[in-house]
Design an enzyme around this catalytic site. Structure first.
Site, PDB file in Angstrom:
ATOM      1  N   LYS A 186      46.732   1.478  19.886  1.00 26.20           N
ATOM      2  CA  LYS A 186      47.360   2.090  18.702  1.00 26.20           C
ATOM      3  C   LYS A 186      46.222   2.732  17.921  1.00 26.20           C
ATOM      4  O   LYS A 186      45.498   2.070  17.178  1.00 26.20           O
ATOM      5  CB  LYS A 186      48.048   1.012  17.873  1.00 26.20           C
ATOM      6  CG  LYS A 186      49.235   1.480  17.053  1.00 26.20           C
ATOM      7  CD  LYS A 186      48.953   2.597  16.053  1.00 26.20           C
ATOM      8  CE  LYS A 186      48.337   2.124  14.764  1.00 26.20           C
ATOM      9  NZ  LYS A 186      47.768   3.203  13.933  1.00 26.20           N
ATOM     10  N   ALA A 220      44.318   5.295  15.124  1.00 22.67           N
ATOM     11  CA  ALA A 220      44.608   5.626  13.728  1.00 22.67           C
ATOM     12  C   ALA A 220      45.479   6.878  13.675  1.00 22.67           C
ATOM     13  O   ALA A 220      45.306   7.809  14.473  1.00 22.67           O
ATOM     14  CB  ALA A 220      43.297   5.865  12.979  1.00 22.67           C
ATOM     15  N   GLY A 243      38.658  -2.028  12.059  1.00 23.80           N
ATOM     16  CA  GLY A 243      39.169  -1.387  10.852  1.00 23.80           C
ATOM     17  C   GLY A 243      38.764  -2.190   9.643  1.00 23.80           C
ATOM     18  O   GLY A 243      37.786  -2.950   9.672  1.00 23.80           O
ATOM     19  N   GLU A 278      36.597  -6.391  14.472  1.00 24.12           N
ATOM     20  CA  GLU A 278      35.408  -5.646  14.011  1.00 24.12           C
ATOM     21  C   GLU A 278      35.777  -5.041  12.668  1.00 24.12           C
ATOM     22  O   GLU A 278      36.470  -4.029  12.613  1.00 24.12           O
ATOM     23  CB  GLU A 278      35.038  -4.563  15.026  1.00 24.12           C
ATOM     24  CG  GLU A 278      34.602  -5.089  16.377  1.00 24.12           C
ATOM     25  CD  GLU A 278      33.247  -5.784  16.338  1.00 24.12           C
ATOM     26  OE1 GLU A 278      32.514  -5.643  15.343  1.00 24.12           O
ATOM     27  OE2 GLU A 278      32.942  -6.501  17.302  1.00 24.12           O
ATOM     28  N   CYS A 299      30.786   1.943   9.399  1.00 24.55           N
ATOM     29  CA  CYS A 299      30.685   0.529   9.034  1.00 24.55           C
ATOM     30  C   CYS A 299      29.223   0.074   8.960  1.00 24.55           C
ATOM     31  O   CYS A 299      28.929  -0.960   8.371  1.00 24.55           O
ATOM     32  CB  CYS A 299      31.467  -0.325  10.022  1.00 24.55           C
ATOM     33  SG  CYS A 299      30.970  -0.062  11.722  1.00 24.55           S
ATOM     34  N   GLU A 350      32.652  -1.584   0.201  1.00 26.63           N
ATOM     35  CA  GLU A 350      32.187  -0.623   1.200  1.00 26.63           C
ATOM     36  C   GLU A 350      32.672   0.736   0.705  1.00 26.63           C
ATOM     37  O   GLU A 350      33.884   0.967   0.647  1.00 26.63           O
ATOM     38  CB  GLU A 350      32.892  -1.010   2.500  1.00 26.63           C
ATOM     39  CG  GLU A 350      32.531  -0.202   3.676  1.00 26.63           C
ATOM     40  CD  GLU A 350      33.336  -0.625   4.887  1.00 26.63           C
ATOM     41  OE1 GLU A 350      34.494  -1.053   4.750  1.00 26.63           O
ATOM     42  OE2 GLU A 350      32.803  -0.506   5.992  1.00 26.63           O
TER      43      GLU A 350
END
Ligand code: NAP
Length: 497
Positions: free
Chosen positions: A188, A190, A241, A263, A297, A394
């Site tokens: 799936k 984004a 994500g 993650e 990230c 973040e």
């Protein structure tokens, strides 16, 4: 076949641009008739449409994966390796088209997109080979006349939910590991970046990956994810994500007790020791912060500089930052593309405003220069303190925040003052300081004197709220393997007595 003229006209092979889901080896439209537009973040123009699948179509993907699993797991590891290597070759051969698709849907500059195709493909090759090394163990027996050991077996169907910032590599890093282990996957991607995933499906088919092994489902993310989590036949869920969504998925998977690999977000410190050349460290920090326009990230979110070199560091940072070019990633000589959408720009602006209102200094970053509504010019803030959003969150934008510190113990405490624990950077040549930081930093990955740290041989992953499990490396494939213990009794003794 429905093809967007603008995007497909840019490709050498227009068949890589697909506007369907891919289930059981077939290009599939949504039976409910719902379609969503996908936009080029640089121009705001629609580049194509994707269907949203109905719940029963998601279940059909699971049926297909279940049926395909029987044959795929029965192949020898070297046979699966051959198919995956064929996929790898096709990714390399179509690198330019894959990069163009990625730049159009994600916005990153073409050279970065080419780099991501290369990076994504490298995981396919790595895991193709690792699949041949899923060794079990022989266990010295404590039971008379018995042989003990373990077998490694594929866990079963894996659902893979991926983000938009690395639309291709975040899929291959999971899918190649799962498929090499003998597992079918249901991806799936984004909603912002489905076309890279669909191009991967087209190339998987050409590589001879059987129908049902690599599926791409599209739809309303919360709905699709709920279905995938609740599905008992799906044995593993791997997600990359945000920590917010990761927590939701962990919760939703509890009812079916899935193997989970997460993650999640990062809030990387970038520590500069007093012994460093401020220019060298500043240039490295710019590279570690502004890659993918800060939507990474691993982005250096909190830049912690020893007070003795702080001012010089800032001067060099500004100098290097001023040389960065911002624009449409399809143009040449662009360093930063757009942010993924307008909300990301608004969030970045709010984070900068919050910092300034709490006493930070805006050293550089004039948003009046932005070449379009989805662009955000690189920002440098100094005097960042812990209560500011730019420290705590973040920011996922080209917003760099610098804080001065006075000693090693203080900076270690500051660096660890976050719920995240993905990656940290340390710049110093003092071996005792390096060792102390390596041990004390609460992060899954610590990179010393290097901006580049990732790649197939590396166990990538975080601690604390940054996730569970590791991707890549020699353990990445274990996320998709079960250990089956066996005891063969009644064998008699080796001597035959
Ligand atoms: P996100 O909002 O968490 O979305 C990731 C995926 O989850 C997308 O496929 C999204 O689908 C889906 N999703 C969104 N809301 C959902 C919900 N309520 N229920 C179920 N699924 C949902 O993250 P993102 O904004 O795409 O990516 C940025 C984040 O990824 C950052 O936090 C970054 O640090 C993290 N990241 C981590 C790593 C790592 O290796 N640790 C690597 C890259 C990125 P839709 O797009 O269709 O909504």
């Amino acid at each position: 076949m429905k093809l967007s003229k603008t995007l497909s006209a840019r490709l050498d092979d227009p068949r890589l641009f697909r506007q369907y889901a891919y289930v059981n080896g077939k290009w599939t439209h949504g039976e409910g008739g719902r379609e969503e537009a996908v936009f080029d973040p640089a121009t705001g123009e629609a580049i194509g449409h994707i269907p949203w699948l109905e719940a029963h179509q998601i279940r059909e993907a699971v049926d297909a994966a279940e049926a395909a699993f029987v044959h795929w797991r029965a192949l020898r590891a070297d046979e699966r390796c051959e198919r995956l290597l064929a996929w790898y070759d096709l990714l390399q051969a179509n690198r330019e088209d894959l990069a163009t698709i990625m730049t159009l849907e994600q916005g990153k500059p073409l050279p970065d997109a080419r780099g991501e195709v290369e990076y994504g493909a490298s995981f396919v090759r790595w895991f193709a080979e690792e699949g041949k090394r899923t060794f079990g163990e022989t266990i010295p027996s404590h039971i008379p006349n018995a042989a003990l050991g373990t077998l490694k077996e594929p866990v079963g169907i894996a659902a893979l939910i991926t983000p938009w910032n690395f639309p291709l590599a975040m899929i291959t890093r999971k899918a190649a590991a799962a498929m090499a282990a003998g597992c079918p996957v249901i991806v799936k991607p984004a909603g912002e970046t489905p076309f890279s995933a669909l191009a991967l499906a087209e190339l998987a088919e050409r590589a001879g990956i059987p129908a049902g092994i690599f599926n791409v489902v599209l739809g309303d993310a919360p709905e699709v994810s709920k279905l995938l989590c609740a599905e008992e036949r799906i044995k593993a869920l791997s997600f990359t994500g945000s920590t917010r969504v990761g927590r939701l998925l962990i919760d939703q998977s509890a009812g079916t007790v899935k193997r989970l690999s997460m993650e999640l977000g990062g809030n990387a410190p970038f520590i500069v020791g007093p012994d460093m050349d401020p220019k060298e460290a500043a240039f490295a920090a710019v590279a570690a912060k502004f890659q993918t326009a800060g939507q990474d990230c691993l982005a250096a979110n909190r830049i912690l500089v020893h007070e003795s070199i702080h001012d010089e560091f800032v001067e060099h940072f500004v100098e290097r930052m001023a040389a960065l070019t911002v624009g449409n990633g399809l143009e040449s000589e662009i360093d930063l593309g757009p942010l993924i959408h307008r909300q990301a720009v608004d969030k970045a602006a709010a984070i900068v405003d919050d910092a300034i209102s709490r006493g930070a200094t805006l050293v550089a970053g004039d948003q009046g220069q932005a070449p379009g509504p989805n662009f955000f010019m690189p920002v440098l803030l100094t005097g960042v303190t812990r209560e500011m959003q730019v420290w705590r969150e973040e920011n996922f934008a080209p917003v760099a925040g610098v804080t001065a510190y006075s000693d090693d113990d203080q900076v270690i405490e500051m660096a660890n003052d976050t719920e995240y624990g993905l990656a940290a950077y340390v710049y110093t040549h003092d071996i005792r300081r390096i060792w102390k930081m390596l041990r004390a930093l609460e992060f899954g990955m610590v990179s010393v004197n290097s901006v580049k740290m990732t790649g197939p041989p590396v166990p990538f992953g975080g601690v604390k709220q940054s996730g569970l499990g590791r991707e890549g490396g020699i353990t990445g494939i274990d996320e998709y393997l079960e250990t089956k213990y066996y005891c063969l009794g009644g064998l008699g003794s080796v001597s035959g007595s």
